[in-house]
Structures are given as C-alpha cells and as structure tokens.
Design a protein around this motif. Structure first.
Motif, PDB file in Angstrom:
ATOM      1  N   TYR A   1       0.840  -1.205   0.000  1.00 25.36           N
ATOM      2  CA  TYR A   1       0.000   0.000   0.000  1.00 25.36           C
ATOM      3  C   TYR A   1       0.875   1.254   0.000  1.00 25.36           C
ATOM      4  CZ  TYR A   1      -4.467  -2.358   1.119  1.00 25.36           C
ATOM      5  OH  TYR A   1      -5.603  -3.107   1.092  1.00 25.36           O
ATOM      6  N   PHE A   2       1.876   1.264   0.888  1.00 18.73           N
ATOM      7  CA  PHE A   2       2.659   2.497   1.030  1.00 18.73           C
ATOM      8  C   PHE A   2       3.505   2.765  -0.213  1.00 18.73           C
ATOM      9  CE2 PHE A   2       5.825   5.442   2.784  1.00 18.73           C
ATOM     10  CZ  PHE A   2       4.956   6.376   3.320  1.00 18.73           C
TER      11      PHE A   2
ATOM     12  N   GLY B   1       2.565   2.267  -3.303  1.00 14.27           N
ATOM     13  CA  GLY B   1       1.700   2.983  -4.234  1.00 14.27           C
ATOM     14  C   GLY B   1       1.287   4.343  -3.705  1.00 14.27           C
ATOM     15  N   ALA B   2       0.975   4.401  -2.416  1.00 16.36           N
ATOM     16  CA  ALA B   2       0.444   5.642  -1.841  1.00 16.36           C
ATOM     17  C   ALA B   2       1.509   6.729  -1.759  1.00 16.36           C
ATOM     18  CB  ALA B   2      -0.122   5.361  -0.452  1.00 16.36           C
ATOM     19  N   SER B   3       2.753   6.341  -1.553  1.00 14.44           N
ATOM     20  CA  SER B   3       3.816   7.330  -1.315  1.00 14.44           C
ATOM     21  C   SER B   3       4.584   7.696  -2.577  1.00 14.44           C
ATOM     22  CB  SER B   3       4.813   6.785  -0.294  1.00 14.44           C
ATOM     23  OG  SER B   3       5.573   5.744  -0.891  1.00 14.44           O
ATOM     24  N   ASN B   4       4.334   6.992  -3.667  1.00 14.90           N
ATOM     25  CA  ASN B   4       5.088   7.161  -4.924  1.00 14.90           C
ATOM     26  C   ASN B   4       6.524   6.656  -4.819  1.00 14.90           C
ATOM     27  OD1 ASN B   4       2.974   8.371  -6.360  1.00 14.90           O
ATOM     28  ND2 ASN B   4       3.531  10.424  -5.646  1.00 14.90           N
ATOM     29  N   ASP B   5       6.891   6.054  -3.706  1.00 14.19           N
ATOM     30  CA  ASP B   5       8.238   5.490  -3.598  1.00 14.19           C
ATOM     31  C   ASP B   5       8.172   4.054  -4.113  1.00 14.19           C
ATOM     32  OD1 ASP B   5      10.638   4.328  -2.979  1.00 14.19           O
ATOM     33  OD2 ASP B   5      10.786   5.219  -0.976  1.00 14.19           O
TER      34      ASP B   5
ATOM     35  N   ASN C   1      10.570   2.133  -5.141  1.00  7.71           N
ATOM     36  CA  ASN C   1      11.819   1.378  -5.043  1.00  7.71           C
ATOM     37  C   ASN C   1      11.482  -0.077  -4.687  1.00  7.71           C
ATOM     38  OD1 ASN C   1      14.299   0.276  -4.391  1.00  7.71           O
ATOM     39  ND2 ASN C   1      15.033   2.144  -3.388  1.00  7.71           N
TER      40      ASN C   1
END
Lengths: 145, 189
Positions: free
Chosen positions: A30-31, A33-37, A39
């Motif tokens: 989730y994070f 996708g949600a954070s645009n990170d 990596n």
C-alpha cells in the motif's frame, strides 16, 4: 483533540504515545503505491536479496508518517512549524512501531508560543528506529481561551 | 552507455556527468559501468553540482491518492480522507499529511535522477534524514511546483559512505510557499 496551552506545558511532559499495527508486506505494498516510492527494495523480496539485503524493509517515510500522526494527534497540523527526523535503524516486516514525544523546550518568539518536542520511534523490542524533533505552535494561556 | 565523443562532458541523452577512461566516456547513470569502475576504485562524486537547482516540476495533488495514503498509514482523522470533513475544518479539500511533500517529490519519472547525477548508485541508496518547515497547507486539487537544489555532496570514511543533501521548495498554484524540505541520502557500501 484537546487544546494545548503554553502555560500548562512543562518541560519533560510526554505526548500520548502512538502504537501502530504490526507492519506487514501488505502495508508496504500500500505504502509503495500511496507514497510514490516505487523502489522495489521495499516490496520485492527477490530484488531486495539481489541487492544484498536480507529481505524487503520498511520505507523510512512510513515511520516518519507514523511520527507525523503522533504530532497531528496532539495539535492541529496547521500548528506544526517544523518536523525533522533521522532514520537510525532499518525497520523490518513484522515490526510494531511506537512513537513517543517529549517536551524539551518552550519559548515565545514574535508573539508565537512555541513548544519544542524530542521525538523517538522504537520497535517492539525497544530498539530505537527513528529520532527527531518538531516545533509546534500552542495557545498562549488557557485563561484567555 | 558508452560514447566516443571526447569533447562531451555530459551524457547527451540523460544529462548526467561523464568522465574519461581511455578513449571512452561513461555515463554515471549506467549502474553496471559504475559498479565495475567502483570495483576498480575509480568512482567519484561530482561536487560541481552543489548549489545547482534543477528545473521546476509541476505536480497535481490527487484526492484519490491522498485517500490511499490515509489508508496505507491507518489514518483515522477524516480531514485526511474525507473532503467534507476537511472543508469543515477550514481547508480547501482533503489535507495532505505533514510528510506528503516527499511523496510529491517522488511523483516524477525518475526520483533518483539527482542522486545518479552526482554519482550515487541508485540501487544502494538509503534515506538517512528528512526535515520539513511548514507554511501554507497542501490540499487535494492543488498544483504544486517543486524546485530542488543539491545543497551538499560529501564522503565519509574515505569514500565508503557517499552522501547527498537536497532541499526542495514547494509552492502552490496561488504562489504561496507551502513547505521547504531537506532530504539526506547515503549510498550504502
């Protein structure tokens, strides 16, 4: 959220701590996708191992987002003046993060009442994962409110 | 990539710093080449980029993504995912949380472009510090202009750890400063 006032704050006061649910691989997906990170070292175990890590590990910005929730649970976000952290140690899947804050200074500057906080996030074993500080604006006095 | 243009100082396709080895110029963005050269002890940081500001990036603040971010961090305060709750609190729309500037900074084709430009291996980068100063709020529907400047590039322990610090200024569609944030990354050995 309870209003916070300068004259009621004492050095050493602790903010109500915030313990988040254990971090799962789903949390990291989730994070990502949600954070645009994007990596892959945070979501793709094969990639992480090829890059020399034991497994995927948690985005530092997820821990900082949790610490941000500690602050916004204490004062409205518009009263946060500054917020900074150092990422001390890597957080892994399965870890449970607890965020804590403590008042280390308070001062008045140009009519703005400022409280300085020392911030720490630890895992379920008490290991320090993130440390930092924030300055927040508070009301002058409960009597004037 | 490898080019034979010995007069060039930058890669013509990706703008990255080049350096000379024999008859060839190698692009720092080519991590295989970089790794091979580092194994020979040749890798160096490009300190000439200190103080350089990169072209402004325009980023839309997506309401759907703010809701998704709130879900990802188990946010319970509705001003971070419910537009009406945010408006009731005096915001234009859903409020972006305190760390959201970094998320906007990642909404570009290559978030590691600056790190690569100074000579860091993007596959080995760790985020070691992050700080924000706050001014006006960022809300759903805003259009934010980000200008990033590399403020320092340095090594520790004889080059075993390579650091880059960059500062980003985020301005909204009304020309108001929203946040200024500073990021430190290190290339782990």
């Amino acid at each position: 959220m309870k209003d916070i006032f300068f004259d009621q704050i004492a050095l050493g006061d602790a903010l109500p701590s915030l313990t988040k649910p254990p971090i799962t691989r789903t949390t990291l997906a989730y994070f990502c996708g949600a954070s645009n990170d994007h990596n892959p070292v945070h979501v793709d175990s094969d990639f992480a191992r090829a890059a020399g890590a034991d497994d995927v590990f948690v985005h530092g910005m997820l821990d900082m987002a949790y610490m941000g929730q500690l602050l916004t649970g204490w004062v409205p976000q518009r009263d946060i003046l500054s917020f900074g952290v150092k990422f001390g140690a890597i957080v892994y899947v399965g870890d449970t993060i607890t965020c804590r804050g403590e008042v280390v200074d308070k001062f008045e500057s140009d009519g703005v009442y400022v409280v300085k906080l020392k911030l720490r996030a630890v895992d379920q074993h008490g290991g320090l994962k993130l440390s930092g500080e924030a300055q927040v604006r508070v009301g002058a006095t409960s009597a004037a409110a | 990539m490898v080019v034979r243009d010995t007069d060039a100082t930058r890669c013509r396709t990706c703008f990255l710093q080049l350096y000379v080895k024999g008859w060839y110029l190698y692009c720092w963005g080519d991590t295989d080449t970089l790794r091979a050269e580092k194994n020979n002890g040749i890798g160096m940081l490009d300190k000439t980029l200190i103080g350089k500001s990169f072209p402004p990036l325009l980023v839309d603040v997506d309401k759907w993504q703010l809701k998704f971010f709130a879900k990802a961090v188990n946010e319970e305060n509705p001003i971070y995912f419910d537009e009406q709750a945010a408006i009731a609190e005096g915001y234009r729309s859903i409020l972006a949380p305190p760390t959201y500037g970094v998320t906007l900074g990642c909404a570009v084709p290559d978030p590691f472009a600056r790190a690569k430009a100074v000579g860091l291996d993007a596959t080995k980068i760790l985020h070691t510090a992050q700080s924000f100063e706050y001014f006006e709020p960022i809300c759903g529907g805003d259009q934010i202009t980000l200008v990033a400047t590399i403020t320092d590039v340095f090594e520790k322990r004889g080059g075993a750890f390579k650091f880059m610090i960059e500062e980003t200024v985020a301005t909204n569609q009304l020309g108001q400063l929203t946040t200024r944030f500073r990021q430190t990354v290190v290339e782990r050995a």
